[in-house]
Motif scaffolding. Structure first.
Motif, PDB file in Angstrom:
ATOM      1  N   TRP A 261      -6.951   9.805  10.128  1.00  0.00           N
ATOM      2  CA  TRP A 261      -7.156   8.381  10.434  1.00  0.00           C
ATOM      3  C   TRP A 261      -6.904   8.107  11.912  1.00  0.00           C
ATOM      4  O   TRP A 261      -7.667   7.378  12.549  1.00  0.00           O
ATOM      5  CB  TRP A 261      -6.226   7.537   9.566  1.00  0.00           C
ATOM      6  CG  TRP A 261      -6.336   6.066   9.838  1.00  0.00           C
ATOM      7  CD1 TRP A 261      -7.263   5.202   9.339  1.00  0.00           C
ATOM      8  CD2 TRP A 261      -5.484   5.294  10.692  1.00  0.00           C
ATOM      9  NE1 TRP A 261      -7.046   3.940   9.830  1.00  0.00           N
ATOM     10  CE2 TRP A 261      -5.960   3.968  10.656  1.00  0.00           C
ATOM     11  CE3 TRP A 261      -4.371   5.609  11.472  1.00  0.00           C
ATOM     12  CZ2 TRP A 261      -5.347   2.948  11.377  1.00  0.00           C
ATOM     13  CZ3 TRP A 261      -3.758   4.586  12.187  1.00  0.00           C
ATOM     14  CH2 TRP A 261      -4.253   3.275  12.140  1.00  0.00           C
TER      15      TRP A 261
ATOM     16  N   VAL B 262      -6.708   7.369   2.581  1.00  0.00           N
ATOM     17  CA  VAL B 262      -7.503   7.072   3.762  1.00  0.00           C
ATOM     18  C   VAL B 262      -8.976   6.931   3.412  1.00  0.00           C
ATOM     19  O   VAL B 262      -9.697   6.126   3.985  1.00  0.00           O
ATOM     20  CB  VAL B 262      -7.319   8.172   4.827  1.00  0.00           C
ATOM     21  CG1 VAL B 262      -8.335   8.039   5.945  1.00  0.00           C
ATOM     22  CG2 VAL B 262      -5.919   8.088   5.409  1.00  0.00           C
TER      23      VAL B 262
ATOM     24  N   SER C 114      -3.562   4.158  -2.044  1.00  0.00           N
ATOM     25  CA  SER C 114      -4.302   3.723  -0.862  1.00  0.00           C
ATOM     26  C   SER C 114      -4.658   4.899   0.023  1.00  0.00           C
ATOM     27  O   SER C 114      -4.187   5.003   1.153  1.00  0.00           O
ATOM     28  CB  SER C 114      -3.471   2.709  -0.062  1.00  0.00           C
ATOM     29  OG  SER C 114      -3.169   1.589  -0.835  1.00  0.00           O
TER      30      SER C 114
ATOM     31  N   GLU D 267      -5.363  -2.887  13.039  1.00  0.00           N
ATOM     32  CA  GLU D 267      -5.649  -1.877  12.025  1.00  0.00           C
ATOM     33  C   GLU D 267      -4.386  -1.479  11.258  1.00  0.00           C
ATOM     34  O   GLU D 267      -4.397  -1.328  10.037  1.00  0.00           O
ATOM     35  CB  GLU D 267      -6.270  -0.632  12.672  1.00  0.00           C
ATOM     36  CG  GLU D 267      -7.702  -0.834  13.160  1.00  0.00           C
ATOM     37  CD  GLU D 267      -8.674  -1.033  12.009  1.00  0.00           C
ATOM     38  OE1 GLU D 267      -8.466  -0.421  10.950  1.00  0.00           O
ATOM     39  OE2 GLU D 267      -9.634  -1.817  12.175  1.00  0.00           O
TER      40      GLU D 267
ATOM     41  N   ASP E 246     -10.264   5.460   1.110  1.00  0.00           N
ATOM     42  CA  ASP E 246     -10.551   4.108   0.667  1.00  0.00           C
ATOM     43  C   ASP E 246     -10.255   3.092   1.757  1.00  0.00           C
ATOM     44  O   ASP E 246     -10.235   1.896   1.507  1.00  0.00           O
ATOM     45  CB  ASP E 246      -9.701   3.749  -0.565  1.00  0.00           C
ATOM     46  CG  ASP E 246     -10.188   4.471  -1.799  1.00  0.00           C
ATOM     47  OD1 ASP E 246     -11.311   4.992  -1.753  1.00  0.00           O
ATOM     48  OD2 ASP E 246      -9.443   4.523  -2.792  1.00  0.00           O
ATOM     49  N   GLY E 247      -9.972   3.574   2.955  1.00  0.00           N
ATOM     50  CA  GLY E 247      -9.729   2.669   4.062  1.00  0.00           C
ATOM     51  C   GLY E 247      -8.302   2.230   4.207  1.00  0.00           C
ATOM     52  O   GLY E 247      -8.014   1.256   4.883  1.00  0.00           O
ATOM     53  N   HIS E 248      -7.361   2.920   3.563  1.00  0.00           N
ATOM     54  CA  HIS E 248      -5.953   2.560   3.667  1.00  0.00           C
ATOM     55  C   HIS E 248      -5.147   3.731   4.197  1.00  0.00           C
ATOM     56  O   HIS E 248      -5.476   4.879   3.961  1.00  0.00           O
ATOM     57  CB  HIS E 248      -5.389   2.154   2.302  1.00  0.00           C
ATOM     58  CG  HIS E 248      -5.942   0.876   1.789  1.00  0.00           C
ATOM     59  ND1 HIS E 248      -7.184   0.781   1.224  1.00  0.00           N
ATOM     60  CD2 HIS E 248      -5.423  -0.369   1.753  1.00  0.00           C
ATOM     61  CE1 HIS E 248      -7.415  -0.459   0.851  1.00  0.00           C
ATOM     62  NE2 HIS E 248      -6.360  -1.184   1.163  1.00  0.00           N
ATOM     63  N   LEU E 249      -4.076   3.409   4.858  1.00  0.00           N
ATOM     64  CA  LEU E 249      -3.189   4.437   5.373  1.00  0.00           C
ATOM     65  C   LEU E 249      -2.316   5.002   4.270  1.00  0.00           C
ATOM     66  O   LEU E 249      -1.868   4.265   3.390  1.00  0.00           O
ATOM     67  CB  LEU E 249      -2.276   3.842   6.462  1.00  0.00           C
ATOM     68  CG  LEU E 249      -2.973   3.377   7.724  1.00  0.00           C
ATOM     69  CD1 LEU E 249      -1.947   2.756   8.652  1.00  0.00           C
ATOM     70  CD2 LEU E 249      -3.662   4.525   8.416  1.00  0.00           C
TER      71      LEU E 249
ATOM     72  N   PRO F 207       0.825  -1.218   0.000  1.00  0.00           N
ATOM     73  CA  PRO F 207       0.000   0.000   0.000  1.00  0.00           C
ATOM     74  C   PRO F 207       0.855   1.262   0.000  1.00  0.00           C
ATOM     75  O   PRO F 207       1.837   1.357   0.734  1.00  0.00           O
ATOM     76  CB  PRO F 207      -0.796  -0.125   1.303  1.00  0.00           C
ATOM     77  CG  PRO F 207      -0.858  -1.586   1.559  1.00  0.00           C
ATOM     78  CD  PRO F 207       0.464  -2.132   1.074  1.00  0.00           C
TER      79      PRO F 207
ATOM     80  N   LYS G 273      -3.510  -4.305   8.936  1.00  0.00           N
ATOM     81  CA  LYS G 273      -4.493  -4.392   7.855  1.00  0.00           C
ATOM     82  C   LYS G 273      -4.198  -3.395   6.742  1.00  0.00           C
ATOM     83  O   LYS G 273      -4.321  -3.714   5.556  1.00  0.00           O
ATOM     84  CB  LYS G 273      -5.889  -4.162   8.419  1.00  0.00           C
ATOM     85  CG  LYS G 273      -7.004  -4.148   7.374  1.00  0.00           C
ATOM     86  CD  LYS G 273      -8.349  -3.889   8.038  1.00  0.00           C
ATOM     87  CE  LYS G 273      -9.472  -3.814   6.995  1.00  0.00           C
ATOM     88  NZ  LYS G 273     -10.783  -3.518   7.639  1.00  0.00           N
ATOM     89  N   TYR G 274      -3.788  -2.214   7.107  1.00  0.00           N
ATOM     90  CA  TYR G 274      -3.655  -1.149   6.133  1.00  0.00           C
ATOM     91  C   TYR G 274      -2.238  -0.874   5.646  1.00  0.00           C
ATOM     92  O   TYR G 274      -2.026   0.037   4.844  1.00  0.00           O
ATOM     93  CB  TYR G 274      -4.269   0.133   6.692  1.00  0.00           C
ATOM     94  CG  TYR G 274      -5.760   0.011   6.904  1.00  0.00           C
ATOM     95  CD1 TYR G 274      -6.611  -0.271   5.843  1.00  0.00           C
ATOM     96  CD2 TYR G 274      -6.315   0.173   8.164  1.00  0.00           C
ATOM     97  CE1 TYR G 274      -7.982  -0.387   6.032  1.00  0.00           C
ATOM     98  CE2 TYR G 274      -7.686   0.049   8.362  1.00  0.00           C
ATOM     99  CZ  TYR G 274      -8.517  -0.230   7.288  1.00  0.00           C
ATOM    100  OH  TYR G 274      -9.870  -0.354   7.482  1.00  0.00           O
ATOM    101  N   THR G 275      -1.275  -1.628   6.136  1.00  0.00           N
ATOM    102  CA  THR G 275       0.104  -1.388   5.690  1.00  0.00           C
ATOM    103  C   THR G 275       0.755  -2.612   5.088  1.00  0.00           C
ATOM    104  O   THR G 275       1.894  -2.527   4.609  1.00  0.00           O
ATOM    105  CB  THR G 275       0.990  -0.911   6.862  1.00  0.00           C
ATOM    106  OG1 THR G 275       0.965  -1.911   7.897  1.00  0.00           O
ATOM    107  CG2 THR G 275       0.515   0.415   7.406  1.00  0.00           C
TER     108      THR G 275
END
Length: 283
Positions: A134, A34, A32, A151, A36-39, A27, A154-156
């Motif tokens: 975030w 924020v 990615s 979290e 869209d739910g990504h860091l 990501p 999940k996002y990294t």
């Protein structure tokens, strides 16, 4: 051993690097956001270009892991650390084509580690407005430390099902678990650099352990040891790897004054290479 996926290990007479390895996407801030739910994380394509400038991959030799498996089997039977050192040395030198190529094979590990490192730094320092939003939204949910760890992972980390992607998530989860065991009250979004580097040391050690597990860990399945004794041996392996990886990262940090975020990825990549070179020295 180490992961939930059973594997017979890679074959001989194939490329050391699978063709899909560079298709794994980490990501980044560009793809990615924020929303869209990504860091948001800065990419490091320039680092990757310089680190992968090796000659074309050679073909792995026949019986590439024979020496590594024999040495690991002796370690399992005796618990002698020198046997383990030789197992990793054989694994790196013949099984994977040398320390530099072994580290390059694990380049996804270095990239994931650098990604997580940068997020933790930016979250602590408040240097990215999107990431700040975030963090604020996360804290507003009154989540606990384990939920924050989930979290971040999940996002990294890559979300696909390739072995490297699954391993990266598991290794980072174990590293964060180790950190929280030491201090359950740690604020993962406000860690100092020594704690973040400690997290990286644990993460890379877990990644090396998982790599060994997938490629030569089948000897554990054939061992007559009880399950409890197998766990003891595996924990010893993790401890030995953690000690060496930590030593290599600390040496590289000491030699790099005023470390910047751009230095993180090369340090992690070089730490892997140096770790395998040390084990090759046991042969």
């Amino acid at each position: 051993m180490g992961t939930s996926v059973s594997s017979g290990g890679p074959n001989s007479q194939v490329s050391f690097d699978p063709p899909w390895l560079d298709d794994i996407e980490i990501p980044t801030k560009e793809d990615s956001p924020v929303t869209d739910g990504h860091l948001p994380v800065d990419g490091d394509s320039n680092d990757e270009d310089s680190l992968t400038s090796l000659e074309p991959s050679d073909i792995a030799p026949n019986a590439r892991f024979g020496g590594a498996r024999r040495a690991l089997r002796k370690f399992i039977d005796t618990g002698e650390q020198e046997r383990f050192r030789k197992a990793v040395g054989h694994y790196s030198r013949k099984g994977m084509g040398g320390a530099r190529r072994t580290a390059l094979r694990m380049r996804t590990s270095a990239r994931v580690g650098a990604n997580v490192f940068r997020v933790l730094l930016d979250a602590r320092d408040g240097t990215d407005s999107d990431l700040n939003n975030w963090v604020i939204s996360l804290k507003a949910r009154s989540v606990n430390a384990q939920e924050i760890a989930d979290e971040i992972i999940k996002y990294t980390t890559p979300a696909g099902g390739a072995l490297e992607e699954v391993s990266g998530r598991e290794s980072m989860a174990l590293a964060m678990q180790d950190l929280l065991i030491l201090n359950p009250d740690f604020d993962l979004l406000n860690l100092d650099e020594d704690n973040i580097w400690g997290l990286m040391e644990s993460f890379l050690a877990n990644e090396v352990f998982h790599r060994l597990s997938l490629d030569i860990g089948q000897v554990f399945e054939k061992s007559s040891l009880s399950m409890s004794d197998r766990v003891i041996r595996m924990n010893e392996m993790r401890d030995y790897l953690k000690s060496e990886v930590s030593r290599q990262i600390k040496k590289l940090r000491a030699n790099s004054s005023n470390t910047t975020q751009n230095d993180i990825h090369p340090i992690l990549q070089k730490a892997l290479e140096n770790t395998f070179a040390v084990y090759e020295g046991a042969l």
